[in-house]
Enzyme design. Structure first.
Site, PDB file in Angstrom:
ATOM      1  N   SER A 650       0.814  -1.225   0.000  1.00  0.00           N
ATOM      2  CA  SER A 650       0.000   0.000   0.000  1.00  0.00           C
ATOM      3  C   SER A 650       0.841   1.265   0.000  1.00  0.00           C
ATOM      4  CB  SER A 650      -0.928   0.005   1.221  1.00  0.00           C
ATOM      5  OG  SER A 650      -0.187   0.018   2.428  1.00  0.00           O
ATOM      6  N   LYS A 693      -6.263   4.264   8.410  1.00  0.00           N
ATOM      7  CA  LYS A 693      -5.165   5.073   7.871  1.00  0.00           C
ATOM      8  C   LYS A 693      -5.542   6.554   7.824  1.00  0.00           C
ATOM      9  CE  LYS A 693      -3.135   1.360   5.094  1.00  0.00           C
ATOM     10  NZ  LYS A 693      -2.852   0.832   3.742  1.00  0.00           N
TER      11      LYS A 693
END
Length: 800
Positions: A650, A693
């Site tokens: 990611s 996140k």
């Protein structure tokens, strides 16, 4: 373009709407604990209904997804309509006590049979030894003994007659016979005998020897006579016992005439009693024993050991064994110590889960089953042979304390094995027999589609479980909040988490918080308080990391611009909690041909998926920038201040943008944080943990003061995964924070740099002044430098 990529506040969370909620008391009373899972339910029904061998069921799914609830609820409804299986009991094998026999009885009759045997023992104690003291028996026994005595006396009379003719007297003392000389019709004493002349004494000894020889000949058949008397007495005892016990067994035989095993066992008892009654109730050594001891001896010999007994109308058994050790599953033999010696008998045989579930269903946990030695192989052996064998699993190792070998019991059971996907595929790979035994797979999804119908079912289930647990009623707003939390757990706006237990735990914690107020209902505020309290309990590490960022122990910039630096978004997992935190990614570029060096991989901190993401960067650079010249670059990428293992791709989008920034000397806005995976063509791919996140970066910006410039960049494919906290949504609505979605690298570069990225034309060139144009120019410059250096080396070599 910025406005197109920026997400509105109403897209950051899909709120639940239960305005048409219609929950009736009837719906709350339904025995329904499973949402969705139609595939798994269909497979389970088929596997349960299929009676062919090998059609046992493996229920595959993660814990707390309702696997056991679905299995038990389905089986409970089905089992109550089925026939209750036979009851099994162990009894003594009178011919070989080391091998107890198994008998089967119809359901519900085992305890009655035990009571009947108990009554039989009472009747035996009342009958014996009294029956042997009756005048009729004593008269017949006396007659037999009289006949023996007459025969014996007649033989001695003939010897005595001959002795008198020789002036010798015969004396009988019990079974002993002796002789003495007679003088003047009187037997002599020893002193008188010693005074006789030697000649008379010698004659007496000679005559005595002749008489003893005659006595031996006369009584030669005495042992035979004794045996005949003993046999007649035994025959009399046998007839007496048979006549006495026949009435006792007649009623029992009539009661159990249709149960073959019981009739056979009663016949064996009757046969053995002919010996046991004499030894236990009539034998002289135990005549004085108490009735309690006599009863104990008879009970230990004749009372059946019932393994399992279900009521007649109970249906098929449904058993869940939470601790499947070998003995708990297959049964065991217990021992008792008698003066240091271990003793056992058939009454110490204990049933296992297979015995209790025989004729029904047994539910086992795959992980626990595989943790105990010999259990898996033993279970396969039992299912393949169709028999339950009680034995020590250590016998093959030479350790065999078992002194009994009970008869095997026929096995007819359906096994439902619940376990994870990893265990299922591991068994498939390592055990060739697994698919032959577990032919049916009931595969549980981790998520449930969020539709109006499933939300109605979810609401009804939560209200039912809350009511059953004693909690106060849930309001519509409270259920909507629980549904939104479930979607957050599923990381999808259009799905619910299949881990129903998580939602139930939140309701339980909300009920606890409600008790501190005067409210008679559980409302949204109680659910939100429970969620906040849980985050507070598990939030020590995340708070510590935020404090380190605030005092610049961990370096993260949220203002200004920088070259070769970017804020990546990560998720940290500690135990059963996870939280998001930004991490600084840095890149340096310099002339050379080493390629892109992943510092995390070189330090053995980068795992395989992260390393793959970094390697893809080279493919992207070559595809987009190095079509007209060789790709020559030396660069280093690092995630700063990370001291543990890093995995996942990611960060690859952020690493690429940071690399292009270092390559082109174009600064990146530090008020942005980014997450996303890319492929070699620059397409941005979805990632996991998007909510955590974003919230991790938001907490840092909020702590430093939101300015309206702070934003998070995520893949466009993750838009449906957004279920953000309300504080983030409020900040977006007030234009204090922003969330952008991107689908390619060009869009990302324009957001981060504020400059046009540039798209390639038909001739393979980028527009001048764009970010991509500068990247190509810089790479060509490095390539030319490498080519020049190589030519210079060749010239030097030629001169040499």
């Amino acid at each position: 373009m910025t406005d197109i990529l920026k997400l509105p506040a109403d897209s950051l969370k899909l709120k639940a709407d239960l305005s048409d909620l219609n929950i009736t008391p009837q719906s709350l009373n339904k025995n329904q604990y499973i949402l969705g899972q139609s595939r798994a339910q269909s497979a389970l029904k088929f596997g349960i209904a299929m009676q062919n061998p090998g059609y046992n069921v493996y229920v595959m799914g993660e814990p707390e997804t309702g696997r056991l609830s679905m299995v038990t609820s389905h089986l409970d409804l089905l089992a109550c309509t089925q026939e209750t299986p036979q009851t099994y009991a162990y009894v003594d094998n009178f011919e070989n006590p080391r091998e107890p026999l198994a008998i089967s009885l119809p359901a519900g009759t085992a305890q009655d049979f035990c009571k009947d045997i108990d009554n039989l023992i009472d009747n035996l104690l009342a009958t014996f030894p009294a029956v042997f003291e009756s005048p009729t028996y004593q008269q017949k026994k006396t007659s037999i003994e009289r006949g023996f005595n007459q025969r014996y006396n007649k033989a001695l009379d003939s010897v005595e007659s001959k002795a008198r003719s020789l002036n010798i007297a015969l004396y009988r003392e019990s079974d002993a016979v002796s002789f003495a000389p007679i003088r003047d019709n009187k037997s002599l004493t020893e002193e008188q005998f010693n005074e006789l002349p030697q000649e008379d004494r010698d004659l007496y000894h000679k005559q005595t020897q002749e008489l003893e020889g005659h006595l031996d000949e006369t009584l030669l058949e005495l042992p035979l006579w004794r045996r005949e008397m003993s046999d007649k007495i035994k025959q009399l005892d046998s007839v007496t016992i048979r006549q006495a016990i026949n009435p006792l067994f007649k009623e029992l035989n009539n009661s159990y005439q249709n149960i073959d095993d019981v009739i056979t066992y009663l016949a064996e008892i009757k046969k053995d009693l002919r010996h046991t009654l004499i030894d236990v109730l009539v034998h002289p050594q135990v005549v004085e024993a108490s009735d309690a001891n006599k009863r104990k001896l008879l009970s230990e010999q004749y009372m059946p050991n019932i393994l399992v007994d279900y009521p007649k109308e109970n249906g098929a058994p449904v058993i869940y064994e939470p601790h499947p050790t070998y003995s708990n599953l297959f049964g065991r033999i217990e021992y008792m110590s008698d003066q240091g010696t271990l003793m056992t008998n058939y009454s110490h045989i204990c049933a296992g889960a297979l015995h209790r579930a025989n004729g029904g269903y047994l539910i086992l946990d795959a992980e626990k089953l595989l943790n105990y030695p010999y259990v898996w192989e033993g279970l396969k052996r039992a299912l393949q042979s169709g028999r339950i064998e009680i034995e020590s699993p250590y016998s093959e190792l030479g350790v065999n304390p078992v002194t009994l070998k009970p008869e095997d019991i026929q096995l007819n059971v359906k096994i439902i094995l619940a376990g994870s996907r990893d265990i299922y595929y591991l068994l498939q790979e390592l055990d060739d027999e697994f698919n032959e035994i577990f032919r049916i797979l009931a595969d549980f999804d981790n998520h449930i589609d969020r539709t109006p119908e499933t939300m109605q079912q979810f609401a009804a289930l939560m209200m039912k479980l809350a009511r059953d647990s004693g909690a106060k009623p849930l309001t519509q707003n409270a259920i909507e909040c629980v549904i939104e939390h479930s979607s957050r757990l599923a990381e999808n706006q259009h799905r619910l988490s299949a881990r129903i237990n998580d939602s139930l735990e939140i309701i339980g914690e909300a009920e606890f918080l409600r008790c501190a107020t005067d409210s008679e209902i559980i409302d949204r505020q109680h659910i939100e308080q429970a969620l906040a309290a849980r985050e507070e309990r598990n939030g020590r590490i995340s708070v510590n990391i935020l404090e380190d960022m605030m005092d610049n122990t961990i370096l993260i910039d949220t203002e200004g611009e920088a070259i070769g630096k970017i804020n990546g978004l990560t998720v940290l997992e500690v135990g059963d909690s996870s939280f998001g935190a930004p991490a600084r990614i840095t890149t340096t570029v310099y002339p050379g041909s080493r390629g892109i060096v992943d510092i995390e991989r070189e330090a053995e901190l980068g795992q395989s998926i992260h390393s793959k993401g970094v390697l893809i960067l080279t493919g992207y650079l070559g595809h987009c920038y190095a079509q007209q010249f060789p790709l020559a670059i030396s660069a280093s990428i690092a995630i700063e201040q990370s001291y543990g293992h890093i995995d996942g791709d990611s960060a690859s989008l952020g690493e690429l943008c940071c690399l292009i920034s270092a390559l082109t000397k174009i600064p990146i806005k530090q008020s942005f944080a980014i997450t996303g995976s890319i492929n070699q063509y620059g397409e941005v791919q979805a990632i996991g943990g998007v909510n955590e996140k974003i919230e991790g970066f938001f907490r840092l910006c909020q702590a430093r003061g939101l300015s309206g410039d702070h934003a998070a960049i995520i893949p466009a494919a993750n838009k449906r995964n957004l279920m953000l906290k309300q504080e983030v949504i409020d900040a977006v609505e007030k234009n204090l924070f922003a969330i952008y979605t991107v689908s390619n690298v060009a869009e990302t570069l324009e957001l981060l740099t504020g400059q046009l990225a540039g798209y390639i034309d038909e001739q393979g060139n980028y527009p001048e002044g764009t970010v991509n144009y500068k990247a190509v120019s810089r790479l060509k410059e490095i390539s030319d430098m490498a080519t020049t250096d190589k030519e210079d080396e060749e010239i030097e070599e030629g001169r040499g």
